[in-house]
Design a protein around this motif. Sequence first.
Motif, PDB file in Angstrom:
ATOM      1  N   ARG A 185       0.832  -1.209   0.000  1.00 34.83           N
ATOM      2  CA  ARG A 185       0.000   0.000   0.000  1.00 34.83           C
ATOM      3  C   ARG A 185       0.865   1.257   0.000  1.00 34.83           C
ATOM      4  NH1 ARG A 185      -2.032   1.320   5.634  1.00 34.83           N
ATOM      5  NH2 ARG A 185       0.153   2.008   5.626  1.00 34.83           N
ATOM      6  N   ASP A 186       1.943   1.249   0.800  1.00 34.30           N
ATOM      7  CA  ASP A 186       2.824   2.422   0.884  1.00 34.30           C
ATOM      8  C   ASP A 186       3.525   2.686  -0.442  1.00 34.30           C
ATOM      9  OD1 ASP A 186       2.118   2.790   3.499  1.00 34.30           O
ATOM     10  OD2 ASP A 186       3.908   1.838   4.328  1.00 34.30           O
ATOM     11  N   ILE A 187       3.939   1.613  -1.131  1.00 36.01           N
ATOM     12  CA  ILE A 187       4.594   1.785  -2.425  1.00 36.01           C
ATOM     13  C   ILE A 187       3.633   2.423  -3.420  1.00 36.01           C
ATOM     14  CG2 ILE A 187       5.551   0.571  -4.419  1.00 36.01           C
ATOM     15  CD1 ILE A 187       6.753  -1.453  -2.482  1.00 36.01           C
ATOM     16  N   ILE A 188       2.419   1.874  -3.485  1.00 32.32           N
ATOM     17  CA  ILE A 188       1.422   2.418  -4.414  1.00 32.32           C
ATOM     18  C   ILE A 188       1.091   3.866  -4.058  1.00 32.32           C
ATOM     19  CG2 ILE A 188      -0.953   2.190  -5.226  1.00 32.32           C
ATOM     20  CD1 ILE A 188      -0.653  -0.853  -4.808  1.00 32.32           C
ATOM     21  N   SER A 189       0.939   4.136  -2.748  1.00 29.02           N
ATOM     22  CA  SER A 189       0.621   5.495  -2.305  1.00 29.02           C
ATOM     23  C   SER A 189       1.752   6.458  -2.642  1.00 29.02           C
ATOM     24  CB  SER A 189       0.352   5.506  -0.796  1.00 29.02           C
ATOM     25  OG  SER A 189      -0.768   4.718  -0.472  1.00 29.02           O
ATOM     26  N   SER A 190       3.000   5.997  -2.443  1.00 27.28           N
ATOM     27  CA  SER A 190       4.146   6.855  -2.739  1.00 27.28           C
ATOM     28  C   SER A 190       4.211   7.203  -4.224  1.00 27.28           C
ATOM     29  CB  SER A 190       5.443   6.171  -2.307  1.00 27.28           C
ATOM     30  OG  SER A 190       5.486   6.011  -0.914  1.00 27.28           O
ATOM     31  N   LEU A 191       3.962   6.198  -5.064  1.00 31.99           N
ATOM     32  CA  LEU A 191       3.974   6.452  -6.506  1.00 31.99           C
ATOM     33  C   LEU A 191       2.840   7.405  -6.890  1.00 31.99           C
ATOM     34  CD1 LEU A 191       4.720   2.858  -7.868  1.00 31.99           C
ATOM     35  CD2 LEU A 191       6.271   4.816  -7.823  1.00 31.99           C
ATOM     36  N   ALA A 192       1.635   7.140  -6.346  1.00 34.50           N
ATOM     37  CA  ALA A 192       0.495   7.989  -6.675  1.00 34.50           C
ATOM     38  C   ALA A 192       0.695   9.410  -6.158  1.00 34.50           C
ATOM     39  CB  ALA A 192      -0.784   7.386  -6.092  1.00 34.50           C
ATOM     40  N   TYR A 193       1.336   9.528  -4.997  1.00 31.06           N
ATOM     41  CA  TYR A 193       1.506  10.827  -4.355  1.00 31.06           C
ATOM     42  C   TYR A 193       2.579  11.670  -5.036  1.00 31.06           C
ATOM     43  CZ  TYR A 193       2.285  14.211  -0.582  1.00 31.06           C
ATOM     44  OH  TYR A 193       2.412  15.354   0.147  1.00 31.06           O
ATOM     45  N   ASN A 194       3.620  11.019  -5.533  1.00 33.90           N
ATOM     46  CA  ASN A 194       4.796  11.758  -6.007  1.00 33.90           C
ATOM     47  C   ASN A 194       5.012  11.739  -7.511  1.00 33.90           C
ATOM     48  OD1 ASN A 194       5.978  12.549  -3.385  1.00 33.90           O
ATOM     49  ND2 ASN A 194       6.158  10.342  -3.088  1.00 33.90           N
ATOM     50  N   MET A 195       4.422  10.781  -8.219  1.00 35.80           N
ATOM     51  CA  MET A 195       4.774  10.615  -9.627  1.00 35.80           C
ATOM     52  C   MET A 195       4.444  11.840 -10.463  1.00 35.80           C
ATOM     53  SD  MET A 195       6.333   8.742 -11.680  1.00 35.80           S
ATOM     54  CE  MET A 195       6.498   7.256 -10.674  1.00 35.80           C
ATOM     55  N   ASP A 196       3.306  12.476 -10.181  1.00 38.56           N
ATOM     56  CA  ASP A 196       2.945  13.643 -10.983  1.00 38.56           C
ATOM     57  C   ASP A 196       3.963  14.771 -10.810  1.00 38.56           C
ATOM     58  OD1 ASP A 196       2.230  13.869  -8.355  1.00 38.56           O
ATOM     59  OD2 ASP A 196       0.214  14.655  -8.717  1.00 38.56           O
ATOM     60  N   SER A 197       4.397  15.008  -9.570  1.00 35.83           N
ATOM     61  CA  SER A 197       5.397  16.051  -9.335  1.00 35.83           C
ATOM     62  C   SER A 197       6.726  15.709  -9.983  1.00 35.83           C
ATOM     63  CB  SER A 197       5.597  16.263  -7.827  1.00 35.83           C
ATOM     64  OG  SER A 197       4.416  16.751  -7.220  1.00 35.83           O
ATOM     65  N   PHE A 198       7.125  14.420  -9.919  1.00 35.86           N
ATOM     66  CA  PHE A 198       8.376  14.009 -10.547  1.00 35.86           C
ATOM     67  C   PHE A 198       8.319  14.209 -12.062  1.00 35.86           C
ATOM     68  CE2 PHE A 198       9.359  11.073  -6.810  1.00 35.86           C
ATOM     69  CZ  PHE A 198      10.304  11.946  -6.304  1.00 35.86           C
ATOM     70  N   LEU A 199       7.194  13.846 -12.667  1.00 38.20           N
ATOM     71  CA  LEU A 199       7.066  14.006 -14.116  1.00 38.20           C
ATOM     72  C   LEU A 199       7.120  15.474 -14.513  1.00 38.20           C
ATOM     73  CD1 LEU A 199       4.315  11.338 -14.878  1.00 38.20           C
ATOM     74  CD2 LEU A 199       6.744  11.211 -15.434  1.00 38.20           C
ATOM     75  N   ILE A 200       6.474  16.332 -13.727  1.00 36.97           N
ATOM     76  CA  ILE A 200       6.535  17.771 -14.006  1.00 36.97           C
ATOM     77  C   ILE A 200       7.975  18.268 -13.887  1.00 36.97           C
ATOM     78  CG2 ILE A 200       5.827  20.051 -13.186  1.00 36.97           C
ATOM     79  CD1 ILE A 200       3.164  18.753 -12.334  1.00 36.97           C
ATOM     80  N   GLY A 201       8.684  17.804 -12.837  1.00 41.54           N
ATOM     81  CA  GLY A 201      10.067  18.213 -12.653  1.00 41.54           C
ATOM     82  C   GLY A 201      10.988  17.722 -13.747  1.00 41.54           C
ATOM     83  N   ILE A 202      10.730  16.511 -14.232  1.00 47.44           N
ATOM     84  CA  ILE A 202      11.572  15.940 -15.277  1.00 47.44           C
ATOM     85  C   ILE A 202      11.384  16.671 -16.607  1.00 47.44           C
ATOM     86  CG2 ILE A 202      11.902  13.886 -16.720  1.00 47.44           C
ATOM     87  CD1 ILE A 202      11.298  12.219 -14.180  1.00 47.44           C
ATOM     88  N   PHE A 203      10.124  16.976 -16.961  1.00 46.65           N
ATOM     89  CA  PHE A 203       9.852  17.521 -18.292  1.00 46.65           C
ATOM     90  C   PHE A 203       9.740  19.045 -18.332  1.00 46.65           C
ATOM     91  CE2 PHE A 203       8.190  13.150 -18.644  1.00 46.65           C
ATOM     92  CZ  PHE A 203       8.954  12.732 -19.730  1.00 46.65           C
ATOM     93  N   LEU A 204       9.357  19.672 -17.212  1.00 46.20           N
ATOM     94  CA  LEU A 204       9.113  21.114 -17.228  1.00 46.20           C
ATOM     95  C   LEU A 204      10.067  21.910 -16.347  1.00 46.20           C
ATOM     96  CD1 LEU A 204       5.198  21.170 -17.115  1.00 46.20           C
ATOM     97  CD2 LEU A 204       6.695  21.299 -19.118  1.00 46.20           C
ATOM     98  N   GLY A 205      10.639  21.288 -15.323  1.00 47.76           N
ATOM     99  CA  GLY A 205      11.556  21.999 -14.455  1.00 47.76           C
ATOM    100  C   GLY A 205      10.960  22.315 -13.093  1.00 47.76           C
ATOM    101  N   PRO A 206      11.754  22.950 -12.226  1.00 50.35           N
ATOM    102  CA  PRO A 206      11.346  23.135 -10.833  1.00 50.35           C
ATOM    103  C   PRO A 206      10.259  24.181 -10.616  1.00 50.35           C
ATOM    104  CG  PRO A 206      13.493  24.121 -11.211  1.00 50.35           C
ATOM    105  CD  PRO A 206      13.146  23.372 -12.450  1.00 50.35           C
ATOM    106  N   ALA A 207      10.217  25.243 -11.426  1.00 56.19           N
ATOM    107  CA  ALA A 207       9.232  26.304 -11.183  1.00 56.19           C
ATOM    108  C   ALA A 207       7.790  25.803 -11.278  1.00 56.19           C
ATOM    109  CB  ALA A 207       9.463  27.465 -12.139  1.00 56.19           C
ATOM    110  N   PRO A 208       7.407  25.043 -12.325  1.00 57.51           N
ATOM    111  CA  PRO A 208       6.031  24.520 -12.370  1.00 57.51           C
ATOM    112  C   PRO A 208       5.722  23.583 -11.202  1.00 57.51           C
ATOM    113  CG  PRO A 208       7.029  24.430 -14.545  1.00 57.51           C
ATOM    114  CD  PRO A 208       8.130  24.781 -13.593  1.00 57.51           C
TER     115      PRO A 208
END
Length: 254
Positions: A185-208
Amino acid sequence: LGGVVSLGLADATIKFVARRRAHGDAAGVVAVFRSTMTLYGALGLAAGAVVFALAPFLAARVFKVSADLVPLTITGFRIAGVALVGRFAQGIFQSGIYGFERHDMAARVRMLTTTASMLTSVVLVWLGFGFAAVLWTMTAFLFAGGIALAWVLKTRLAPELTFSPSFDRRAWKEMIGFGMTSWVRDIISSLAYNMDSFLIGIFLGPAPVAYYGVGRRLAQQVHALLSNATATLFPLSGKLFDQNDLSRLRTLYD
């Protein structure tokens, strides 16, 4: 990363501390806590070391960071690695207190340290200090919160408790066995909680990420309020089940 490497030990600590208490086994409470503290602490140190070591790679290769911000980003990741150790320390002592069904004690400590951390960070920014100073401040208060929770656990709830490590493999196996469901459950929650922010950081950078994170954190307080309000049900239901008091257990959830 904290959720991914935790092995569900926080929930296991709550469960087995509550179980030993239900049977009046004070020595068993100490044994459970020392075992999970040792394993959880080792996992925290390992996770923190990984983040610290991978900081240059993450800053230069994974996330979209301009060249002039790479050194500051490396500093941020390294401080985060240290903070992760404090997060694990705080988590294990908090779980021990939860096992005694004293969420009020843990809540007071966390409210005090969190409020102090936020206010200190605001003052630092107002005085002209930068990003690293704010992160170090937050990290210091994480460790301070862990120390305060350990003090509460030792002085108010379990005077017989010692913080020396325990290498009881049988206890570790029991804890991990129970915690596996929570771990998934924690693994799934961690991915769901953080993946969107990581993807934004990877493709758009820190400001967005910063703009996105502020709104998201405000919205999450609704869930946090409900979650914290009902958190006491887990250790209480575990104790009632081990006492075979099924009528009270049904009443609790009805």
